[in-house]
Design a protein around this motif. Sequence first.
Motif, PDB file in Angstrom:
ATOM      1  N   LEU A 111      24.485 -14.828   9.541  1.00 20.30           N
ATOM      2  CA  LEU A 111      23.550 -14.528  10.621  1.00 20.30           C
ATOM      3  C   LEU A 111      24.303 -14.285  11.927  1.00 20.30           C
ATOM      4  CD1 LEU A 111      20.208 -16.330  11.298  1.00 20.30           C
ATOM      5  CD2 LEU A 111      21.854 -16.071  13.149  1.00 20.30           C
ATOM      6  N   GLN A 112      25.298 -15.120  12.190  1.00 20.92           N
ATOM      7  CA  GLN A 112      26.054 -14.990  13.432  1.00 20.92           C
ATOM      8  C   GLN A 112      26.848 -13.690  13.469  1.00 20.92           C
ATOM      9  OE1 GLN A 112      26.620 -19.753  14.497  1.00 20.92           O
ATOM     10  NE2 GLN A 112      28.290 -18.667  13.483  1.00 20.92           N
ATOM     11  N   PHE A 113      27.413 -13.284  12.333  1.00 21.11           N
ATOM     12  CA  PHE A 113      28.148 -12.028  12.304  1.00 21.11           C
ATOM     13  C   PHE A 113      27.210 -10.851  12.538  1.00 21.11           C
ATOM     14  CE2 PHE A 113      32.473 -13.116  10.965  1.00 21.11           C
ATOM     15  CZ  PHE A 113      33.157 -12.032  11.497  1.00 21.11           C
ATOM     16  N   CYS A 114      26.026 -10.885  11.920  1.00 13.34           N
ATOM     17  CA  CYS A 114      25.053  -9.811  12.137  1.00 13.34           C
ATOM     18  C   CYS A 114      24.675  -9.724  13.609  1.00 13.34           C
ATOM     19  CB  CYS A 114      23.804 -10.050  11.293  1.00 13.34           C
ATOM     20  SG  CYS A 114      24.006  -9.730   9.525  1.00 13.34           S
ATOM     21  N   GLU A 159      15.879  -8.407   4.291  1.00 10.17           N
ATOM     22  CA  GLU A 159      14.616  -7.666   4.302  1.00 10.17           C
ATOM     23  C   GLU A 159      14.072  -7.518   5.722  1.00 10.17           C
ATOM     24  OE1 GLU A 159      13.206  -9.046  -0.189  1.00 10.17           O
ATOM     25  OE2 GLU A 159      12.251  -9.921   1.573  1.00 10.17           O
ATOM     26  N   ALA A 160      14.160  -8.573   6.512  1.00 12.16           N
ATOM     27  CA  ALA A 160      13.640  -8.524   7.875  1.00 12.16           C
ATOM     28  C   ALA A 160      14.429  -7.546   8.736  1.00 12.16           C
ATOM     29  CB  ALA A 160      13.669  -9.924   8.499  1.00 12.16           C
ATOM     30  N   LEU A 161      15.772  -7.630   8.661  1.00 14.74           N
ATOM     31  CA  LEU A 161      16.586  -6.742   9.491  1.00 14.74           C
ATOM     32  C   LEU A 161      16.510  -5.299   9.022  1.00 14.74           C
ATOM     33  CD1 LEU A 161      19.793  -8.854  10.242  1.00 14.74           C
ATOM     34  CD2 LEU A 161      17.734  -8.535  11.640  1.00 14.74           C
ATOM     35  N   GLU A 162      16.319  -5.093   7.721  1.00 14.78           N
ATOM     36  CA  GLU A 162      16.180  -3.725   7.214  1.00 14.78           C
ATOM     37  C   GLU A 162      15.002  -3.040   7.890  1.00 14.78           C
ATOM     38  OE1 GLU A 162      14.724  -0.421   5.039  1.00 14.78           O
ATOM     39  OE2 GLU A 162      13.677  -2.356   4.930  1.00 14.78           O
ATOM     40  N   LEU A 163      13.917  -3.770   8.100  1.00 18.64           N
ATOM     41  CA  LEU A 163      12.752  -3.209   8.776  1.00 18.64           C
ATOM     42  C   LEU A 163      12.956  -3.144  10.290  1.00 18.64           C
ATOM     43  CD1 LEU A 163       9.956  -5.087   6.782  1.00 18.64           C
ATOM     44  CD2 LEU A 163      10.548  -2.667   6.585  1.00 18.64           C
ATOM     45  N   GLU A 164      13.496  -4.213  10.852  1.00 18.30           N
ATOM     46  CA  GLU A 164      13.603  -4.305  12.306  1.00 18.30           C
ATOM     47  C   GLU A 164      14.630  -3.330  12.886  1.00 18.30           C
ATOM     48  OE1 GLU A 164      14.772  -7.688  15.642  1.00 18.30           O
ATOM     49  OE2 GLU A 164      13.899  -8.314  13.730  1.00 18.30           O
ATOM     50  N   HIS A 216      26.442   4.234   0.349  1.00 22.29           N
ATOM     51  CA  HIS A 216      26.073   5.652   0.295  1.00 22.29           C
ATOM     52  C   HIS A 216      24.677   5.851  -0.286  1.00 22.29           C
ATOM     53  CE1 HIS A 216      30.497   5.594   0.488  1.00 22.29           C
ATOM     54  NE2 HIS A 216      30.356   6.705   1.170  1.00 22.29           N
ATOM     55  N   GLY A 217      23.853   4.810  -0.234  1.00 21.00           N
ATOM     56  CA  GLY A 217      22.508   4.912  -0.799  1.00 21.00           C
ATOM     57  C   GLY A 217      21.497   4.147   0.031  1.00 21.00           C
ATOM     58  N   PRO A 218      20.210   4.334  -0.234  1.00 25.66           N
ATOM     59  CA  PRO A 218      19.156   3.757   0.589  1.00 25.66           C
ATOM     60  C   PRO A 218      18.605   2.412   0.120  1.00 25.66           C
ATOM     61  CG  PRO A 218      18.203   5.369  -0.897  1.00 25.66           C
ATOM     62  CD  PRO A 218      19.681   5.340  -1.187  1.00 25.66           C
ATOM     63  N   ALA A 219      19.141   1.842  -0.960  1.00 21.48           N
ATOM     64  CA  ALA A 219      18.556   0.622  -1.525  1.00 21.48           C
ATOM     65  C   ALA A 219      18.594  -0.537  -0.530  1.00 21.48           C
ATOM     66  CB  ALA A 219      19.296   0.231  -2.800  1.00 21.48           C
ATOM     67  N   VAL A 220      17.582  -1.397  -0.609  1.00 23.76           N
ATOM     68  CA  VAL A 220      17.607  -2.648   0.151  1.00 23.76           C
ATOM     69  C   VAL A 220      18.291  -3.728  -0.694  1.00 23.76           C
ATOM     70  CG1 VAL A 220      16.229  -4.425   1.303  1.00 23.76           C
ATOM     71  CG2 VAL A 220      15.511  -2.016   1.384  1.00 23.76           C
ATOM     72  N   HIS A 221      17.800  -3.934  -1.907  1.00 25.15           N
ATOM     73  CA  HIS A 221      18.436  -4.865  -2.842  1.00 25.15           C
ATOM     74  C   HIS A 221      19.093  -4.055  -3.957  1.00 25.15           C
ATOM     75  CE1 HIS A 221      16.394  -8.064  -0.779  1.00 25.15           C
ATOM     76  NE2 HIS A 221      15.211  -7.607  -1.100  1.00 25.15           N
ATOM     77  N   ARG A 222      20.324  -4.421  -4.281  1.00 28.55           N
ATOM     78  CA  ARG A 222      21.024  -3.731  -5.359  1.00 28.55           C
ATOM     79  C   ARG A 222      21.415  -4.747  -6.433  1.00 28.55           C
ATOM     80  NH1 ARG A 222      23.163   1.237  -6.014  1.00 28.55           N
ATOM     81  NH2 ARG A 222      22.669   1.725  -3.846  1.00 28.55           N
ATOM     82  N   PRO A 223      20.555  -4.960  -7.442  1.00 31.00           N
ATOM     83  CA  PRO A 223      20.950  -5.819  -8.567  1.00 31.00           C
ATOM     84  C   PRO A 223      22.083  -5.159  -9.327  1.00 31.00           C
ATOM     85  CG  PRO A 223      18.856  -4.718  -9.017  1.00 31.00           C
ATOM     86  CD  PRO A 223      19.200  -4.396  -7.606  1.00 31.00           C
ATOM     87  N   ILE A 224      23.049  -5.960  -9.738  1.00 29.60           N
ATOM     88  CA  ILE A 224      24.248  -5.426 -10.391  1.00 29.60           C
ATOM     89  C   ILE A 224      24.344  -5.976 -11.805  1.00 29.60           C
ATOM     90  CG2 ILE A 224      26.770  -5.302 -10.291  1.00 29.60           C
ATOM     91  CD1 ILE A 224      26.560  -5.411  -7.270  1.00 29.60           C
TER      92      ILE A 224
END
Length: 253
Positions: A111-114, A159-164, A216-224
């Motif tokens: 959080l602090q780095f963000c 998720e919150a920052l992706e929207l904000e 290089h993609g638009p995903a929010v969550h990337r399950p691997i």
Amino acid sequence: MHNILVTGAASGIGAATAQLFHRRGWAVGLVDLSGDALAALADELGGAWHRALDVTDVEAIQAALVDFCGQHDGQLRLLFNGAGILHCGRFAEIPLSEHTRAIQINVLGLLQFCHAAFPYLQNTANAQVINMGSASAQYGVPTMASYSASKFAVRGLTEALELEWREHGIRVGDLMPPFVATPMVANQQYVPPVMRRLGVRLNAEDIAEGAWQQAHGPAVHRPISLQFKLMYWAGQLSPSWLNRRVMGWLNRP
């Protein structure tokens, strides 16, 4: 030239990610608490910028960003939050200080780095944050309680920052792998039942490649991994009682 700042860069996923982006032409900055290993990796990458610091130290984070981004016209194309710790075992048998430290590093440090990186990201076209999430943010994992809780927090923040931060042109997402063959996993004295059942099928290079795809993609969550992708998407569609039952089965002694 694009630039990336990697936390937790001295070993495991962080190191593999730094190596891959460096090979593909990015300017790489390295951050970790382990100074000697960090310096060795920096030498391997042709004298890459590096700084030994604790991600819970706000002033150290701010100073590192001033220095690294100052060498790139005040810009930061990608922040990769890879720093994290894991302590497996029965919740009540792990010292409270260990639980607290996991939350401090895995959540507060990220959080602090963000927060500190925001002005530099805002100043950069196509800027992005990639947070190191986990499959354990799908449903709470017994004997990994504080780690699982920390990754739920990472998921929520992502998720919150992706929207904000959309209005600032900053993309935010996370990587969600199951168990990965890294020193952090290998050094656990207690092996959770779910780890025994699912196995450790990924290596750090697999996650680094996932980070490249995420960049290089638009995903929010990337399950691997195919294994967890199936579990992830099934979990999105299943009722909570079924997810609880599956997790209970996976964690049988």
